[in-house]
Design a protein around this motif. Structure first.
Motif, short mmCIF file in Angstrom:
data_model
loop_
_atom_site.label_atom_id
_atom_site.label_comp_id
_atom_site.label_asym_id
_atom_site.label_seq_id
_atom_site.Cartn_x
_atom_site.Cartn_y
_atom_site.Cartn_z
N TYR A 27 0.82 -1.22 0.00
CA TYR A 27 0.00 0.00 0.00
C TYR A 27 0.86 1.27 0.00
O TYR A 27 0.54 2.24 -0.70
CB TYR A 27 -0.92 -0.02 1.22
CG TYR A 27 -1.71 1.26 1.42
CD1 TYR A 27 -2.77 1.58 0.58
CD2 TYR A 27 -1.40 2.14 2.45
CE1 TYR A 27 -3.50 2.74 0.75
CE2 TYR A 27 -2.11 3.32 2.63
CZ TYR A 27 -3.17 3.61 1.77
OH TYR A 27 -3.87 4.78 1.95
N ARG A 28 1.95 1.22 0.77
CA ARG A 28 2.75 2.44 0.91
C ARG A 28 3.87 2.56 -0.14
O ARG A 28 4.69 3.46 -0.07
CB ARG A 28 3.35 2.49 2.31
CG ARG A 28 2.28 2.67 3.38
CD ARG A 28 2.88 3.00 4.72
NE ARG A 28 1.88 2.96 5.79
CZ ARG A 28 2.18 3.12 7.07
NH1 ARG A 28 3.44 3.31 7.44
NH2 ARG A 28 1.22 3.06 7.99
N HIS A 29 3.88 1.65 -1.10
CA HIS A 29 4.84 1.75 -2.22
C HIS A 29 4.09 1.73 -3.55
O HIS A 29 4.34 0.87 -4.40
CB HIS A 29 5.85 0.60 -2.17
CG HIS A 29 6.87 0.72 -1.08
ND1 HIS A 29 6.61 0.33 0.21
CD2 HIS A 29 8.15 1.20 -1.09
CE1 HIS A 29 7.68 0.54 0.95
NE2 HIS A 29 8.63 1.08 0.20
N VAL A 70 9.35 9.52 0.84
CA VAL A 70 9.03 9.76 2.25
C VAL A 70 7.75 10.58 2.37
O VAL A 70 6.88 10.30 3.20
CB VAL A 70 10.20 10.48 2.95
CG1 VAL A 70 9.80 10.91 4.35
CG2 VAL A 70 11.42 9.56 3.01
N ARG A 71 7.62 11.62 1.54
CA ARG A 71 6.42 12.46 1.59
C ARG A 71 5.17 11.65 1.25
O ARG A 71 4.13 11.78 1.89
CB ARG A 71 6.56 13.66 0.63
CG ARG A 71 7.51 14.74 1.13
CD ARG A 71 7.30 16.04 0.36
NE ARG A 71 7.62 15.89 -1.05
CZ ARG A 71 8.84 16.07 -1.57
NH1 ARG A 71 9.85 16.39 -0.78
NH2 ARG A 71 9.05 15.93 -2.86
N ASN A 72 5.29 10.83 0.24
CA ASN A 72 4.15 10.00 -0.16
C ASN A 72 3.82 8.97 0.92
O ASN A 72 2.65 8.71 1.22
CB ASN A 72 4.49 9.28 -1.48
CG ASN A 72 3.28 8.64 -2.11
OD1 ASN A 72 2.25 9.28 -2.31
ND2 ASN A 72 3.38 7.36 -2.44
N TRP A 73 4.87 8.40 1.53
CA TRP A 73 4.68 7.43 2.62
C TRP A 73 3.91 8.07 3.78
O TRP A 73 2.96 7.50 4.31
CB TRP A 73 6.05 6.93 3.09
CG TRP A 73 6.04 6.01 4.27
CD1 TRP A 73 5.84 6.34 5.58
CD2 TRP A 73 6.22 4.59 4.26
NE1 TRP A 73 5.91 5.24 6.40
CE2 TRP A 73 6.14 4.14 5.61
CE3 TRP A 73 6.47 3.66 3.27
CZ2 TRP A 73 6.28 2.81 5.96
CZ3 TRP A 73 6.61 2.32 3.61
CH2 TRP A 73 6.52 1.92 4.94
N ASP A 74 4.33 9.28 4.15
CA ASP A 74 3.68 9.97 5.27
C ASP A 74 2.23 10.30 4.96
O ASP A 74 1.35 10.19 5.83
CB ASP A 74 4.45 11.26 5.61
CG ASP A 74 5.79 10.97 6.27
OD1 ASP A 74 5.97 9.85 6.78
OD2 ASP A 74 6.66 11.87 6.29
N ALA A 75 1.98 10.70 3.70
CA ALA A 75 0.61 11.04 3.32
C ALA A 75 -0.30 9.80 3.37
O ALA A 75 -1.43 9.86 3.87
CB ALA A 75 0.60 11.64 1.91
N LEU A 76 0.21 8.70 2.85
CA LEU A 76 -0.57 7.46 2.88
C LEU A 76 -0.79 6.97 4.32
O LEU A 76 -1.86 6.48 4.66
CB LEU A 76 0.15 6.37 2.07
CG LEU A 76 0.16 6.57 0.55
CD1 LEU A 76 1.10 5.56 -0.11
CD2 LEU A 76 -1.23 6.46 -0.03
N LYS A 77 0.25 7.12 5.14
CA LYS A 77 0.13 6.71 6.54
C LYS A 77 -0.93 7.54 7.25
O LYS A 77 -1.72 7.01 8.06
CB LYS A 77 1.48 6.88 7.23
CG LYS A 77 1.50 6.42 8.68
CD LYS A 77 2.89 6.54 9.27
CE LYS A 77 2.93 6.07 10.72
NZ LYS A 77 4.29 6.16 11.30
N LYS A 84 1.91 5.17 -9.43
CA LYS A 84 2.45 6.46 -9.06
C LYS A 84 3.93 6.55 -9.46
O LYS A 84 4.65 5.55 -9.40
CB LYS A 84 2.30 6.72 -7.56
CG LYS A 84 2.62 8.15 -7.15
CD LYS A 84 2.29 8.36 -5.68
CE LYS A 84 2.54 9.81 -5.28
NZ LYS A 84 1.63 10.73 -5.97
N THR A 85 4.37 7.73 -9.85
CA THR A 85 5.77 7.94 -10.25
C THR A 85 6.47 8.85 -9.25
O THR A 85 5.95 9.90 -8.89
CB THR A 85 5.84 8.58 -11.66
OG1 THR A 85 5.19 7.72 -12.59
CG2 THR A 85 7.29 8.78 -12.08
#
Length: 472
Positions: A308-310, A326-333, A317-318
């Protein structure tokens, strides 16, 4: 209704009456191949048949081969398809799909595969195909590995088994002769790929391996040991443990792992990683006993989280940099945890974190919305103010804990803005104190003195000398 009867063949001696009758009664008879000793002339005497050998030469891949075989089988009325060993099962999904579309019903007659024909006494074993081995073998039963058709495949199987079995472990290799009979020889596992020849009919039998005789163990073995320790009659201490009682051991094992990482000692790192893994297994087995969750739930949860987080790996997603990841990981979290405000993200940082770690993480998340000093120098300018407030608290005897917390928090801010780790810096400071104290104690002994008998002034004098010795 038109039918395709699939007849499994192994050795002439193990051919069932139903299979023999089907071969004899077939109006259209197809053989998967004639390039096997289990197809004896006596078996086909007086029969008219067609083989699929030409398709093996002309098709580019296995899917194309299965489709071509299905096309040939469905090109006329009902037919019989004779397949050596268990070879029909890999092709069966494609054959069944195409046959169904064309109005055929597929029936697989009962039969005896190569493994059962070669080792009839090992009926309770675990069956594998040499080219499709699982991640780890089931070592508590006989392993029967079929279709060992080449030296390369034998080498792959040997290396797979050597991860768990001793090199001198005796295994049995069954080889079919030209008359379709099996001959078995016992050989040490490490010599498996040094035999004279291999064939699609070759079968390997590996005996059960008791847990205490294994040279290398798996995650499954570790789970089994923990279940045994906590079972009735197991270890009294292990049986008493709960999720709550294991909190402190887990934390201590993690700290010991950090020390092993810092040491650069691989043996120590392996040992401490094992200790941390043991804690995970402990909790998994306790959860299993209580019917709350299992080890599979744990592995599934982290696997699904990683997927989910990748989305840049498993989705569409690119991203181009680690910062974007990291930004995308934090947003998904934040979405996953239902965190709607910045305060929610701050409060979500576990209270059980070491205080300096938690403070630094809170500051870092607050900084993401711009609530931050521009530099470490600006944060440092706040230090005298916090020190003065602590001094006033000490004089009045009130709010000391609060003012100490503010001072620590400011120091953590300075550390973070210098892109340093507060916890690591504190560890370094503590280690530095220990080294200087050791030198101070050494100087005391050299002068014939005992630290406990000195005045603080004398101790401080030796402390200053220990600091000077660092520069020499």
């Amino acid at each position: 209704m038109k039918t395709i009867q699939i007849v499994p063949l192994s050795t002439p001696q193990t051919l069932t009456l139903a299979a023999r009758d089907a071969l004899r009664a077939a109006d259209r008879l197809y053989l998967q191949t004639t390039q096997t000793p289990c197809i004896q002339p006596s078996l086909l005497s007086g029969l008219s048949y067609e083989t699929m050998d030409d398709l093996y030469e002309s098709c580019e891949d296995f899917d194309a081969l299965s489709a071509a075989i299905a096309d040939r089988l469905t090109s006329g009325p009902s037919c019989v398809y004779a397949v050596p060993g268990d070879g029909c099962y890999a092709q069966l999904p494609v054959i069944s799909e195409i046959a169904g579309e064309r109005g055929f019903v597929v029936r697989v007659l009962p039969g005896i595969g190569y493994a059962k024909a070669a080792f009839p006494s090992a009926q309770e074993g675990q069956y594998y195909t040499a080219g499709k081995l699982p991640a780890e073998p089931q070592t508590d039963t006989h392993l029967l590995i079929q279709e060992l058709h080449s030296y390369t495949l034998a080498s792959d199987v040997k290396l797979w088994l050597l991860e768990y079995y001793p090199a001198e472990c005796l295994v049995e290799l069954a080889t079919m002769d030209a008359e379709g009979s099996y001959h078995i020889q016992a050989i040490p596992l490490h010599k498996l790929d040094r035999q004279k020849s291999f064939h699609a009919t070759s079968v390997l039998c590996v005996p059960p391996l008791p847990l205490l005789e294994k040279e290398r163990d798996s995650f499954t073995d570790l789970l089994g040991i923990m279940r045994r320790l906590r079972a009735p009659g197991g270890c009294p201490w292990d049986r008493e443990q709960t999720h709550e009682s294991l909190k402190r051991p887990l934390l201590e094992e993690c700290y010991e792992l950090l020390d092993a990482i810092d040491s650069g000692d691989d043996a120590a790192l392996v040992e401490e990683l094992g200790d941390v893994l043991l804690q995970v297994v402990f909790h998994a087995v306790i959860g299993e006993e209580q019917g709350r969750f299992s080890d599979r739930d744990i592995s599934t949860a982290i696997t699904q989280k990683l997927i989910y987080r990748h989305p840049h790996i498993f989705g569409h997603k690119t991203v181009h940099t680690a910062d974007e990841v990291v930004r995308n990981w934090d947003a998904l979290k934040q979405i996953e945890k239902g965190q709607e405000t910045v305060t929610d993200t701050l409060a979500a940082i576990p209270r059980n974190f070491p205080a300096l770690v938690r403070a630094q993480k809170v500051q870092k998340r607050a900084a993401k919305v711009g609530f931050d000093w521009d530099s470490a120098q600006e944060a440092y300018a706040k230090l005298p103010e916090e020190a003065a407030e602590l001094e006033a608290a000490l004089q009045t005897g009130t709010n000391i804990r609060e003012e100490l917390g503010d001072l620590f928090f400011t120091l953590v801010n300075i550390t973070r803005l210098l892109d340093l780790d507060a916890e690591e810096i504190m560890h370094m400071g503590t280690q530095k104190f220990i080294c200087r104290f050791a030198e101070m104690e050494k100087l005391a002994r050299e002068s014939g003195e005992e630290l406990r008998n000195m005045s603080f002034a004398r101790q401080n004098e030796l402390w200053e000398l220990s600091k000077k010795s660092e520069l020499q």
